[in-house]
Design an enzyme around this catalytic site. Structure first.
Site, PDB file in Angstrom:
ATOM      1  N   SER A 147      44.632  38.455  38.333  1.00 55.75           N
ATOM      2  CA  SER A 147      44.824  37.132  38.948  1.00 55.75           C
ATOM      3  C   SER A 147      44.064  36.115  38.105  1.00 55.75           C
ATOM      4  CB  SER A 147      44.254  37.136  40.371  1.00 55.75           C
ATOM      5  OG  SER A 147      44.108  35.812  40.849  1.00 55.75           O
ATOM      6  N   TYR A 160      37.269  38.775  46.098  1.00 56.14           N
ATOM      7  CA  TYR A 160      38.584  39.067  45.503  1.00 56.14           C
ATOM      8  C   TYR A 160      38.566  38.726  44.013  1.00 56.14           C
ATOM      9  CZ  TYR A 160      43.631  38.400  44.589  1.00 56.14           C
ATOM     10  OH  TYR A 160      44.903  38.440  44.070  1.00 56.14           O
ATOM     11  N   LYS A 164      39.081  41.064  40.573  1.00 54.21           N
ATOM     12  CA  LYS A 164      40.105  40.845  39.550  1.00 54.21           C
ATOM     13  C   LYS A 164      39.466  40.612  38.171  1.00 54.21           C
ATOM     14  CE  LYS A 164      43.791  41.176  42.213  1.00 54.21           C
ATOM     15  NZ  LYS A 164      44.804  42.223  42.054  1.00 54.21           N
TER      16      LYS A 164
HETATM   17  N1  LIG Z   1      50.723  36.151  45.425  1.00 54.81           N
HETATM   18  C1  LIG Z   1      49.822  35.605  44.629  1.00 54.81           C
HETATM   19  O1  LIG Z   1      49.627  34.371  44.628  1.00 54.81           O
HETATM   20  C2  LIG Z   1      49.036  36.461  43.679  1.00 54.81           C
HETATM   21  C3  LIG Z   1      48.344  35.818  42.649  1.00 54.81           C
HETATM   22  C4  LIG Z   1      47.602  36.594  41.751  1.00 54.81           C
HETATM   23  C5  LIG Z   1      47.581  37.965  41.881  1.00 54.81           C
HETATM   24  N2  LIG Z   1      48.281  38.567  42.904  1.00 54.81           N
HETATM   25  C6  LIG Z   1      48.232  40.032  42.986  1.00 54.81           C
HETATM   26  O2  LIG Z   1      49.562  40.520  42.971  1.00 54.81           O
HETATM   27  C7  LIG Z   1      49.577  41.810  43.581  1.00 54.81           C
HETATM   28  C8  LIG Z   1      50.722  41.855  44.583  1.00 54.81           C
HETATM   29  O3  LIG Z   1      50.452  40.911  45.593  1.00 54.81           O
HETATM   30  P1  LIG Z   1      51.592  40.129  46.380  1.00 54.81           P
HETATM   31  O4  LIG Z   1      51.224  38.700  46.314  1.00 54.81           O
HETATM   32  O5  LIG Z   1      52.929  40.575  45.956  1.00 54.81           O
HETATM   33  O6  LIG Z   1      51.246  40.614  47.865  1.00 54.81           O
HETATM   34  P2  LIG Z   1      52.137  41.060  49.093  1.00 54.81           P
HETATM   35  O7  LIG Z   1      53.396  40.320  49.164  1.00 54.81           O
HETATM   36  O8  LIG Z   1      51.209  41.032  50.254  1.00 54.81           O
HETATM   37  O9  LIG Z   1      52.482  42.577  48.721  1.00 54.81           O
HETATM   38  C9  LIG Z   1      51.475  43.513  48.628  1.00 54.81           C
HETATM   39  C10 LIG Z   1      52.115  44.855  48.408  1.00 54.81           C
HETATM   40  O10 LIG Z   1      51.114  45.828  48.232  1.00 54.81           O
HETATM   41  C11 LIG Z   1      51.266  46.847  49.220  1.00 54.81           C
HETATM   42  N3  LIG Z   1      49.929  47.277  49.544  1.00 54.81           N
HETATM   43  C12 LIG Z   1      48.926  46.544  50.067  1.00 54.81           C
HETATM   44  N4  LIG Z   1      47.820  47.287  50.159  1.00 54.81           N
HETATM   45  C13 LIG Z   1      48.141  48.501  49.664  1.00 54.81           C
HETATM   46  C14 LIG Z   1      47.430  49.695  49.478  1.00 54.81           C
HETATM   47  N5  LIG Z   1      46.143  49.802  49.825  1.00 54.81           N
HETATM   48  N6  LIG Z   1      48.049  50.763  48.945  1.00 54.81           N
HETATM   49  C15 LIG Z   1      49.363  50.672  48.591  1.00 54.81           C
HETATM   50  N7  LIG Z   1      50.092  49.570  48.744  1.00 54.81           N
HETATM   51  C16 LIG Z   1      49.479  48.505  49.266  1.00 54.81           C
HETATM   52  C17 LIG Z   1      52.060  46.232  50.332  1.00 54.81           C
HETATM   53  O11 LIG Z   1      52.872  47.210  50.942  1.00 54.81           O
HETATM   54  P3  LIG Z   1      52.709  47.799  52.421  1.00 54.81           P
HETATM   55  O12 LIG Z   1      52.198  46.703  53.313  1.00 54.81           O
HETATM   56  O13 LIG Z   1      54.122  48.207  52.731  1.00 54.81           O
HETATM   57  O14 LIG Z   1      51.766  48.945  52.257  1.00 54.81           O
HETATM   58  C18 LIG Z   1      52.976  45.285  49.546  1.00 54.81           C
HETATM   59  O15 LIG Z   1      54.078  45.979  49.020  1.00 54.81           O
HETATM   60  C19 LIG Z   1      48.193  42.027  44.181  1.00 54.81           C
HETATM   61  O16 LIG Z   1      47.422  42.823  43.302  1.00 54.81           O
HETATM   62  C20 LIG Z   1      47.618  40.625  44.231  1.00 54.81           C
HETATM   63  O17 LIG Z   1      46.223  40.618  44.204  1.00 54.81           O
HETATM   64  C21 LIG Z   1      49.005  37.851  43.798  1.00 54.81           C
END
Ligand SMILES: NC(=O)c1ccc[n+]([C@@H]2O[C@H](COP(=O)([O-])OP(=O)(O)OC[C@H]3O[C@@H](n4cnc5c(N)ncnc54)[C@H](OP(=O)(O)O)[C@@H]3O)[C@@H](O)[C@H]2O)c1
Length: 255
Positions: A147, A160, A164
Site C-alpha cells: 500500500s 496497518y 505494509k
Molecule cells: N482498497 C484499497 O484502497 C487498498 C489500498 C492499498 C492496499 N490494499 C490492499 O489490497 C489487498 C486487498 O484488499 P481489498 O481492498 O481488495 O479488500 P477487500 O475488498 O476487503 O477484500 C479482501 C479480500 O481478502 C480476503 N481476506 C481478508 N482477510 C483474509 C484472511 N485472513 N485470509 C484470507 N483471505 C482474507 C477477503 O475474503 P473473505 O472475506 O471471503 O475471507 C477478500 O477476498 C489488501 O492487502 C489491502 O491491504 C487495498
C-alpha cells in the site's frame, strides 16, 4: 486471444490469496484472462467458490478455503494447486486486513498482532510454502499487495501502514534470498474502490480531487500491474514495489 495489455500466462498456475472480492478477485480475473489457471482463496468455502464462478477463461478458476495465517490450510492449498494444475508458477499474496484504526499509542496488542499476522506473516508463510513445494526447484514469481501507506504516514492508520512498510521491506529481502529462481515484487496502491477502503472513499470527491489523475483507483488498475509483474515481461525486475496511486504521492494526499 489474449488482450495486448495482458501478458501471456498460458500454462501457468497461480494462487491469489484473499480473492473473493475487490483487488484479489480482479487479479484472479486478469491472470485467468492471460491464460493462467488460478486458485482463489477466501476464509470461507462459499465465498471462494462464488468468486471462482466470476472468473472467465481462458484459464480455469477454482476456489479454496484458507485463512491467510492458517499454516495447514496454506500447505493444503499449495499442494492442491500443484496436484490440480501440475505446477505453481505465480503466488499473489493479496489478503490483507485493517482492524486497528486510531492513534498508535491507543492500539491494543491483539489488533496489532492480527494486522501483522495477516499482512506480514501471511506473505512470508505462503512464499515459504510455495518455494519449498515448487518454485525453489522450477522457478516462479511472487507479487505482494502492499500500500502507499507503507511509503508515507497518515493519521489513524499507523499499524496497518507499518505492516505494509514491513511488507515492502520483506519483498526486497525475499527477492534477494530467492534470486535467481524466484522473482519477488509488490504493488502499492492508493485508495481503490473496494470494501476494505469503503470508509476512505465515503469522501470520494475529496480524495479523488487530491490525486493528480483525478479519480480513486479501480481494482483493475492494480490487477493489470500484478499480471505484468507476474509475467515474463518483468523477467528482469525483482525486489520492486510498484506504486499505483493516480499520482497521489506526487502531491499532498491525506490518505
Ligand atoms: N482498497 C484499497 O484502497 C487498498 C489500498 C492499498 C492496499 N490494499 C490492499 O489490497 C489487498 C486487498 O484488499 P481489498 O481492498 O481488495 O479488500 P477487500 O475488498 O476487503 O477484500 C479482501 C479480500 O481478502 C480476503 N481476506 C481478508 N482477510 C483474509 C484472511 N485472513 N485470509 C484470507 N483471505 C482474507 C477477503 O475474503 P473473505 O472475506 O471471503 O475471507 C477478500 O477476498 C489488501 O492487502 C489491502 O491491504 C487495498
Amino acid at each position: 486471444m489474449t488482450s495486448p495489455l495482458i501478458p501471456s500466462l498460458n500454462g501457468r498456475t497461480a494462487i491469489v490469496t484473499g480473492a473473493s472480492r475487490g483487488i484479489g478477485l480482479a487479479i484472479a480475473q486478469t491472470l485467468a484472462a492471460g491464460g493462467a489457471n488460478v486458485v482463489l482463496t477466501s476464509r470461507t468455502k462459499e465465498n471462494a467458490e462464488e468468486a471462482a464462478k466470476q472468473v472467465e477463461g481462458p484459464g480455469t478458476a477454482v476456489g479454496f478455503q484458507a485463512h491467510a495465517t492458517d499454516e495447514d490450510a496454506a500447505r493444503a492449498c499449495v499442494a492442491f494447486a500443484i496436484e490440480r494444475f501440475g505446477s505453481l508458477d505465480i503466488l499473489v499474496n493479496n489478503a490483507g486486513t485493517n482492524p486497528a484504526y486510531g492513534p498508535l499509542i491507543d492500539i491494543e496488542k491483539s489488533r496489532f498482532a492480527k494486522t501483522f499476522d495477516t499482512n506480514l506473516w501471511g506473505p512470508i508463510l505462503w512464499t515459504s510454502l510455495a518455494v519449498k513445494a515448487w518454485m525453489g526447484e522450477h522457478g516462479g514469481s511472487v507479487v505482494n499487495t502492499a500500500s502507499i501507506g507503507g511509503i508515507h504516514v497518515a493519521p489513524n492508520l499507523g499499524v496497518y501502514n507499518a505492516s505494509k512498510a514491513a511488507l515492502i521491506h520483506v519483498t526486497k529481502q525475499l527477492a534477494l534470498e530467492l534470486a535467481p529462481k524466484v522473482r519477488v515484487n509488490g504493488v502499492a496502491p492508493a485508495v481503490v474502490r473496494t470494501k476494505l477502503a469503503a470508509a476512505l472513499f465515503e469522501r470520494e470527491e475529496e480524495v479523488a480531487g487530491s490525486y493528480p489523475l483525478g479519480r480513486i483507483g479501480e481494482p483493475e488498475d492494480v490487477s493489470a500491474a500484478v499480471a505484468f509483474l507476474a509475467s515474463d515481461a518483468a523477467a528482469w525486475i525483482t525486489g520492486e514495489t510498484l506504486v499505483i496511486d493516480g499520482g497521489a504521492l506526487l502531491g499532498q494526499a491525506g490518505v
